[in-house]
Design a protein around this motif. Structure first.
Motif, PDB file in Angstrom:
ATOM      1  N   GLY A  94      -3.681 -33.980  37.532  1.00  0.00           N
ATOM      2  CA  GLY A  94      -3.909 -32.553  37.414  1.00  0.00           C
ATOM      3  C   GLY A  94      -3.688 -32.073  35.995  1.00  0.00           C
ATOM      4  O   GLY A  94      -3.694 -32.860  35.054  1.00  0.00           O
ATOM      5  N   SER A  95      -3.458 -30.786  35.865  1.00  0.00           N
ATOM      6  CA  SER A  95      -3.301 -30.166  34.547  1.00  0.00           C
ATOM      7  C   SER A  95      -1.870 -30.328  34.038  1.00  0.00           C
ATOM      8  O   SER A  95      -1.122 -29.373  33.896  1.00  0.00           O
ATOM      9  N   ILE A  96      -1.536 -31.563  33.746  1.00  0.00           N
ATOM     10  CA  ILE A  96      -0.166 -31.894  33.359  1.00  0.00           C
ATOM     11  C   ILE A  96      -0.019 -31.923  31.843  1.00  0.00           C
ATOM     12  O   ILE A  96      -0.727 -32.652  31.173  1.00  0.00           O
ATOM     13  N   PHE A  97       0.917 -31.145  31.341  1.00  0.00           N
ATOM     14  CA  PHE A  97       1.244 -31.219  29.920  1.00  0.00           C
ATOM     15  C   PHE A  97       2.368 -32.235  29.713  1.00  0.00           C
ATOM     16  O   PHE A  97       2.302 -33.064  28.818  1.00  0.00           O
ATOM     17  N   SER A  98       3.365 -32.142  30.539  1.00  0.00           N
ATOM     18  CA  SER A  98       4.474 -33.090  30.473  1.00  0.00           C
ATOM     19  C   SER A  98       5.201 -33.103  31.812  1.00  0.00           C
ATOM     20  O   SER A  98       5.181 -32.128  32.546  1.00  0.00           O
ATOM     21  N   ILE A  99       5.818 -34.232  32.097  1.00  0.00           N
ATOM     22  CA  ILE A  99       6.633 -34.354  33.309  1.00  0.00           C
ATOM     23  C   ILE A  99       8.060 -34.653  32.882  1.00  0.00           C
ATOM     24  O   ILE A  99       8.324 -35.674  32.251  1.00  0.00           O
ATOM     25  N   HIS A 100       8.966 -33.772  33.199  1.00  0.00           N
ATOM     26  CA  HIS A 100      10.356 -33.972  32.803  1.00  0.00           C
ATOM     27  C   HIS A 100      11.050 -34.976  33.718  1.00  0.00           C
ATOM     28  O   HIS A 100      11.672 -35.930  33.257  1.00  0.00           O
ATOM     29  N   SER A 101      10.945 -34.733  35.011  1.00  0.00           N
ATOM     30  CA  SER A 101      11.645 -35.615  35.940  1.00  0.00           C
ATOM     31  C   SER A 101      10.747 -35.996  37.101  1.00  0.00           C
ATOM     32  O   SER A 101       9.883 -35.227  37.519  1.00  0.00           O
ATOM     33  N   MET A 102      10.967 -37.187  37.594  1.00  0.00           N
ATOM     34  CA  MET A 102      10.294 -37.658  38.788  1.00  0.00           C
ATOM     35  C   MET A 102      11.353 -38.294  39.675  1.00  0.00           C
ATOM     36  O   MET A 102      12.348 -38.838  39.185  1.00  0.00           O
ATOM     37  N   GLY A 103      11.116 -38.211  40.970  1.00  0.00           N
ATOM     38  CA  GLY A 103      12.126 -38.753  41.861  1.00  0.00           C
ATOM     39  C   GLY A 103      11.586 -39.121  43.214  1.00  0.00           C
ATOM     40  O   GLY A 103      10.449 -38.785  43.562  1.00  0.00           O
ATOM     41  N   TRP A 104      12.408 -39.839  43.936  1.00  0.00           N
ATOM     42  CA  TRP A 104      12.101 -40.230  45.309  1.00  0.00           C
ATOM     43  C   TRP A 104      13.170 -39.661  46.232  1.00  0.00           C
ATOM     44  O   TRP A 104      14.379 -39.765  45.940  1.00  0.00           O
ATOM     45  N   TYR A 105      12.714 -39.082  47.324  1.00  0.00           N
ATOM     46  CA  TYR A 105      13.571 -38.588  48.374  1.00  0.00           C
ATOM     47  C   TYR A 105      13.119 -39.245  49.669  1.00  0.00           C
ATOM     48  O   TYR A 105      12.008 -39.760  49.767  1.00  0.00           O
ATOM     49  N   ARG A 106      13.993 -39.190  50.660  1.00  0.00           N
ATOM     50  CA  ARG A 106      13.587 -39.710  51.958  1.00  0.00           C
ATOM     51  C   ARG A 106      14.140 -38.829  53.062  1.00  0.00           C
ATOM     52  O   ARG A 106      15.147 -38.149  52.891  1.00  0.00           O
ATOM     53  N   GLN A 107      13.432 -38.849  54.186  1.00  0.00           N
ATOM     54  CA  GLN A 107      13.867 -38.084  55.346  1.00  0.00           C
ATOM     55  C   GLN A 107      13.816 -38.987  56.567  1.00  0.00           C
ATOM     56  O   GLN A 107      12.740 -39.262  57.122  1.00  0.00           O
ATOM     57  N   PRO A 108      14.973 -39.471  56.991  1.00  0.00           N
ATOM     58  CA  PRO A 108      15.020 -40.294  58.209  1.00  0.00           C
ATOM     59  C   PRO A 108      14.713 -39.444  59.433  1.00  0.00           C
ATOM     60  O   PRO A 108      14.867 -38.216  59.393  1.00  0.00           O
ATOM     61  N   PRO A 109      14.333 -40.052  60.531  1.00  0.00           N
ATOM     62  CA  PRO A 109      14.033 -39.277  61.747  1.00  0.00           C
ATOM     63  C   PRO A 109      15.213 -38.423  62.179  1.00  0.00           C
ATOM     64  O   PRO A 109      16.339 -38.922  62.308  1.00  0.00           O
ATOM     65  N   GLY A 110      14.968 -37.148  62.371  1.00  0.00           N
ATOM     66  CA  GLY A 110      16.003 -36.249  62.849  1.00  0.00           C
ATOM     67  C   GLY A 110      17.063 -35.864  61.835  1.00  0.00           C
ATOM     68  O   GLY A 110      18.062 -35.234  62.186  1.00  0.00           O
ATOM     69  N   LYS A 111      16.853 -36.232  60.577  1.00  0.00           N
ATOM     70  CA  LYS A 111      17.848 -35.933  59.552  1.00  0.00           C
ATOM     71  C   LYS A 111      17.228 -35.143  58.407  1.00  0.00           C
ATOM     72  O   LYS A 111      16.017 -34.991  58.331  1.00  0.00           O
ATOM     73  N   GLN A 112      18.090 -34.679  57.516  1.00  0.00           N
ATOM     74  CA  GLN A 112      17.612 -33.907  56.378  1.00  0.00           C
ATOM     75  C   GLN A 112      17.094 -34.824  55.264  1.00  0.00           C
ATOM     76  O   GLN A 112      17.460 -35.996  55.184  1.00  0.00           O
ATOM     77  N   ARG A 113      16.270 -34.239  54.425  1.00  0.00           N
ATOM     78  CA  ARG A 113      15.766 -34.965  53.281  1.00  0.00           C
ATOM     79  C   ARG A 113      16.912 -35.206  52.281  1.00  0.00           C
ATOM     80  O   ARG A 113      17.723 -34.315  52.038  1.00  0.00           O
ATOM     81  N   GLU A 114      16.943 -36.422  51.708  1.00  0.00           N
ATOM     82  CA  GLU A 114      18.010 -36.758  50.779  1.00  0.00           C
ATOM     83  C   GLU A 114      17.438 -37.463  49.557  1.00  0.00           C
ATOM     84  O   GLU A 114      16.398 -38.124  49.610  1.00  0.00           O
ATOM     85  N   LEU A 115      18.151 -37.324  48.443  1.00  0.00           N
ATOM     86  CA  LEU A 115      17.737 -37.963  47.199  1.00  0.00           C
ATOM     87  C   LEU A 115      17.986 -39.466  47.285  1.00  0.00           C
ATOM     88  O   LEU A 115      19.054 -39.907  47.703  1.00  0.00           O
ATOM     89  N   VAL A 116      16.978 -40.230  46.843  1.00  0.00           N
ATOM     90  CA  VAL A 116      17.129 -41.676  46.733  1.00  0.00           C
ATOM     91  C   VAL A 116      17.384 -42.048  45.270  1.00  0.00           C
ATOM     92  O   VAL A 116      18.300 -42.812  44.967  1.00  0.00           O
ATOM     93  N   ALA A 117      16.564 -41.520  44.377  1.00  0.00           N
ATOM     94  CA  ALA A 117      16.728 -41.808  42.954  1.00  0.00           C
ATOM     95  C   ALA A 117      15.851 -40.861  42.152  1.00  0.00           C
ATOM     96  O   ALA A 117      14.835 -40.373  42.658  1.00  0.00           O
ATOM     97  N   SER A 118      16.244 -40.607  40.921  1.00  0.00           N
ATOM     98  CA  SER A 118      15.433 -39.790  40.038  1.00  0.00           C
ATOM     99  C   SER A 118      15.469 -40.390  38.633  1.00  0.00           C
ATOM    100  O   SER A 118      16.383 -41.153  38.293  1.00  0.00           O
ATOM    101  N   ILE A 119      14.466 -40.005  37.834  1.00  0.00           N
ATOM    102  CA  ILE A 119      14.374 -40.528  36.472  1.00  0.00           C
ATOM    103  C   ILE A 119      13.737 -39.477  35.581  1.00  0.00           C
ATOM    104  O   ILE A 119      12.779 -38.808  35.969  1.00  0.00           O
ATOM    105  N   THR A 120      14.287 -39.292  34.387  1.00  0.00           N
ATOM    106  CA  THR A 120      13.738 -38.326  33.455  1.00  0.00           C
ATOM    107  C   THR A 120      12.766 -39.015  32.487  1.00  0.00           C
ATOM    108  O   THR A 120      12.624 -40.244  32.491  1.00  0.00           O
TER     109      THR A 120
END
Length: 122
Positions: free
Chosen positions: A26-52
């Motif tokens: 898309g119309s990306i100038f820069s990306i500061h951070s990217m990350g992965w989250y996960r949501q197990p069945p019946g649970k809340q979304r949680e951070l797995v890892a992030s990278i700047t």
């Protein structure tokens, strides 16, 4: 204006490995951070890892050791290498990216992918 597409999910046996990929477009100038989250069945979304953009990584304590995040700035892509997978790792894994849009003014984005299912089962 900015889209994320994840790939690489699937069914894997306990103890196995899997590599997830996420590409931003898309119309990306820069990306500061990217990350992965996960949501197990019946649970809340949680951070797995992030990278700047400078390669600084962040892992919650429970994720250290088996998950490795990496990034290709030239491709606007982020990856998650998962090893020694356990049934409790079963979840929908989501990619997230935050950065700046190509614009005459300061416009920022924070977007999510649709998710990719990871199932750890024998």
């Amino acid at each position: 204006q900015v889209q994320l597409v994840e790939s690489g999910g699937g069914l894997v046996q306990p103890g196995g490995s899997l590599r997830l990929s996420c590409a931003a477009s898309g119309s990306i100038f820069s990306i500061h951070s990217m990350g992965w989250y996960r949501q197990p069945p019946g649970k809340q979304r949680e951070l797995v890892a992030s990278i700047t953009s400078d390669g600084t990584t962040k892992y919650p304590g429970s994720m250290k050791g088996r998950f490795t995040i990496s990034r290709d700035n030239a491709k606007n892509a982020v990856y998650l290498q998962m090893a020694s997978l356990k049934p409790e790792d079963t979840a929908v894994y989501y990619c997230n990216a935050a950065g700046k849009i190509i614009s005459v003014s300061d416009e920022f984005f924070n977007v999510w992918g649709r998710g990719t299912q990871v199932t750890v089962s024998s």
